[in-house]
Design an enzyme around this catalytic site. Sequence first.
Site, PDB file in Angstrom:
ATOM      1  N   ASN A 179    -112.265 -42.499-148.312  1.00  0.00           N
ATOM      2  CA  ASN A 179    -111.165 -43.410-148.105  1.00  0.00           C
ATOM      3  C   ASN A 179    -110.067 -42.493-147.192  1.00  0.00           C
ATOM      4  O   ASN A 179    -109.383 -41.782-147.627  1.00  0.00           O
ATOM      5  CB  ASN A 179    -110.396 -43.740-149.190  1.00  0.00           C
ATOM      6  CG  ASN A 179    -109.250 -44.618-149.037  1.00  0.00           C
ATOM      7  OD1 ASN A 179    -108.793 -44.948-147.818  1.00  0.00           O
ATOM      8  ND2 ASN A 179    -108.344 -44.846-150.056  1.00  0.00           N
ATOM      9  N   TRP A 180    -110.308 -43.030-145.759  1.00  0.00           N
ATOM     10  CA  TRP A 180    -109.508 -42.263-144.846  1.00  0.00           C
ATOM     11  C   TRP A 180    -107.955 -42.624-144.840  1.00  0.00           C
ATOM     12  O   TRP A 180    -107.163 -41.940-144.182  1.00  0.00           O
ATOM     13  CB  TRP A 180    -109.915 -42.350-143.568  1.00  0.00           C
ATOM     14  CG  TRP A 180    -111.177 -41.560-143.247  1.00  0.00           C
ATOM     15  CD1 TRP A 180    -111.643 -40.476-144.166  1.00  0.00           C
ATOM     16  CD2 TRP A 180    -112.280 -41.583-142.271  1.00  0.00           C
ATOM     17  NE1 TRP A 180    -113.009 -40.038-143.528  1.00  0.00           N
ATOM     18  CE2 TRP A 180    -113.159 -40.612-142.340  1.00  0.00           C
ATOM     19  CE3 TRP A 180    -112.110 -42.291-140.949  1.00  0.00           C
ATOM     20  CZ2 TRP A 180    -114.256 -40.348-141.366  1.00  0.00           C
ATOM     21  CZ3 TRP A 180    -113.156 -42.177-140.062  1.00  0.00           C
ATOM     22  CH2 TRP A 180    -114.281 -41.413-140.241  1.00  0.00           C
ATOM     23  N   LYS A 181    -107.604 -43.599-145.602  1.00  0.00           N
ATOM     24  CA  LYS A 181    -106.350 -43.955-145.644  1.00  0.00           C
ATOM     25  C   LYS A 181    -105.759 -44.348-144.148  1.00  0.00           C
ATOM     26  O   LYS A 181    -106.556 -44.756-143.276  1.00  0.00           O
ATOM     27  CB  LYS A 181    -105.271 -42.999-146.295  1.00  0.00           C
ATOM     28  CG  LYS A 181    -105.877 -42.868-147.820  1.00  0.00           C
ATOM     29  CD  LYS A 181    -105.141 -42.188-148.722  1.00  0.00           C
ATOM     30  CE  LYS A 181    -105.802 -42.096-150.132  1.00  0.00           C
ATOM     31  NZ  LYS A 181    -105.028 -41.605-151.359  1.00  0.00           N
ATOM     32  N   HIS A 202    -106.522 -50.841-154.015  1.00  0.00           N
ATOM     33  CA  HIS A 202    -106.187 -49.715-154.254  1.00  0.00           C
ATOM     34  C   HIS A 202    -104.819 -49.490-154.679  1.00  0.00           C
ATOM     35  O   HIS A 202    -103.929 -50.169-154.231  1.00  0.00           O
ATOM     36  CB  HIS A 202    -106.202 -49.002-152.924  1.00  0.00           C
ATOM     37  CG  HIS A 202    -106.212 -47.464-152.868  1.00  0.00           C
ATOM     38  ND1 HIS A 202    -105.062 -46.814-153.010  1.00  0.00           N
ATOM     39  CD2 HIS A 202    -107.131 -46.551-152.627  1.00  0.00           C
ATOM     40  CE1 HIS A 202    -105.470 -45.424-152.954  1.00  0.00           C
ATOM     41  NE2 HIS A 202    -106.465 -45.150-152.961  1.00  0.00           N
ATOM     42  N   GLU A 259    -102.415 -47.755-154.017  1.00  0.00           N
ATOM     43  CA  GLU A 259    -101.591 -47.828-152.713  1.00  0.00           C
ATOM     44  C   GLU A 259    -101.147 -49.137-152.389  1.00  0.00           C
ATOM     45  O   GLU A 259     -99.909 -49.492-151.901  1.00  0.00           O
ATOM     46  CB  GLU A 259    -101.704 -46.678-151.617  1.00  0.00           C
ATOM     47  CG  GLU A 259    -101.877 -45.426-152.114  1.00  0.00           C
ATOM     48  CD  GLU A 259    -102.591 -44.432-151.438  1.00  0.00           C
ATOM     49  OE1 GLU A 259    -103.292 -44.755-150.409  1.00  0.00           O
ATOM     50  OE2 GLU A 259    -102.889 -43.503-151.822  1.00  0.00           O
ATOM     51  N   GLU A 295    -109.308 -44.676-160.343  1.00  0.00           N
ATOM     52  CA  GLU A 295    -108.342 -43.993-159.866  1.00  0.00           C
ATOM     53  C   GLU A 295    -107.134 -43.658-160.528  1.00  0.00           C
ATOM     54  O   GLU A 295    -106.105 -44.756-160.385  1.00  0.00           O
ATOM     55  CB  GLU A 295    -108.254 -44.215-158.332  1.00  0.00           C
ATOM     56  CG  GLU A 295    -109.344 -44.332-157.692  1.00  0.00           C
ATOM     57  CD  GLU A 295    -109.113 -44.161-156.017  1.00  0.00           C
ATOM     58  OE1 GLU A 295    -109.640 -43.212-155.580  1.00  0.00           O
ATOM     59  OE2 GLU A 295    -108.279 -44.925-155.494  1.00  0.00           O
ATOM     60  N   GLY A 349    -103.785 -37.530-154.446  1.00  0.00           N
ATOM     61  CA  GLY A 349    -102.838 -36.831-153.561  1.00  0.00           C
ATOM     62  C   GLY A 349    -101.958 -35.950-154.126  1.00  0.00           C
ATOM     63  O   GLY A 349    -101.292 -35.220-153.578  1.00  0.00           O
ATOM     64  N   SER A 359    -108.075 -36.616-156.375  1.00  0.00           N
ATOM     65  CA  SER A 359    -108.126 -35.209-155.916  1.00  0.00           C
ATOM     66  C   SER A 359    -109.427 -34.546-156.368  1.00  0.00           C
ATOM     67  O   SER A 359    -109.780 -33.752-156.761  1.00  0.00           O
ATOM     68  CB  SER A 359    -106.961 -34.638-156.852  1.00  0.00           C
ATOM     69  OG  SER A 359    -105.637 -34.968-156.477  1.00  0.00           O
ATOM     70  N   GLY A 385    -110.204 -39.044-151.163  1.00  0.00           N
ATOM     71  CA  GLY A 385    -109.048 -39.290-150.039  1.00  0.00           C
ATOM     72  C   GLY A 385    -109.060 -37.853-149.116  1.00  0.00           C
ATOM     73  O   GLY A 385    -109.940 -37.944-148.487  1.00  0.00           O
ATOM     74  N   GLY A 386    -107.965 -37.048-149.505  1.00  0.00           N
ATOM     75  CA  GLY A 386    -107.787 -36.116-148.626  1.00  0.00           C
ATOM     76  C   GLY A 386    -108.996 -35.134-148.329  1.00  0.00           C
ATOM     77  O   GLY A 386    -109.047 -35.007-147.247  1.00  0.00           O
TER      78      GLY A 386
END
Length: 250
Positions: free
Chosen positions: A10-12, A96, A98, A168, A174, A214, A235-236
Site C-alpha cells: 500500500n503505497w498510500k 483502510h 486512514e 491492521e 506507521g 509496521s 505501507g512504509g
Amino acid sequence: MSRKKLIAANWKMYKTPAEAKAFVDAFLPLVASHTRDEIALFPSPVLLPTVVAACKGSNVAVGCQNIHFAEEGAYTGETSIGQLKAIGGTHTLIGHSERRQYFAETDEIVNKKLHTALKHGIVPVVCIGEVLAEREAGKTAEVLKTQVTEAFAGITAEMAAPIVIAYEPVWAIGTGKTATPEMAVDAHKIIRAEVARLLGSDVAAKMRILYGGSVKPDNATALLGQEDIDGALVGGASLKPDSFTSIVKY
Ligand code: 13P
C-alpha cells in the site's frame, strides 16, 4: 487446507509516475521467479495506468487503494470500479483505517463498496482493526467482530470466495510498533471464527486474512511464518524495491 499468501504494497499517497515506473522496473526482476505467494501493488489512482502497464504480463497484480460504491455519477474526486477495471486493475483496498479516520468511512460504506467490488469481479481487500484505546479497554474482539459482521451484511457464502481481509491494528500503522505474531494470530483467529459464524466454516477456512502494521524485512518472517497469517499489507516498507522484496521472500 492451504491458502496462498498475498503480499501487498500500500503505497498510500507516495510516488510520482516516474518513481512508480522506476520501482516496478527494479522490482519485477527481483520477484520474477517467485511463485510461492501472490503479490499486489496498491498505488494512488493517478499512478494506476503507469503501474498496470509496467506490470503487464508479470506475476504482480495491481489495485486501487479505494473505490466508490456507485457505478458512476457526480462524485467529485472519486474513482469508480468501472474505471479501475477499464485500465486493467484487478484488486481494491476497502475501508483502510486512514479512510475511516480521515474520510469518515463507516462500516456501512465499507459494506456497499464490498458489494460493488464483488459484483464487478474485483478482488476486495477489506481492512479492519482496532485503535489503541479499544485494545487497552479490552474491546479488540468486540470491535473486530462488529467490523466483520457489518462489512459482510448481505454477503452470502457463494459470493465470498474472492474476499480478502486485512487485519491492521491502527496503533501499529506507521508507528514502528508491530503486533507480536501471537497478538496477530489471536486477532486472526477471532476474525476467522466470525467469518465462520456468518458464512460457514468452509468459507472461513479458505478466506485469506493478511496482517498489516509496521511489517518490515526484519519482522516479516516471524509474522508470515504463522499458519494463520495469510499475507501482509505493507505501507512504509513497500516503497523501496529491496525492502519490499525482502518481505515478499521472507
Ligand atoms: P505501515 O506498514 O507503514 O505501518 O502501514 C501499514 C498500512 O497501513 C498498510 O495498509
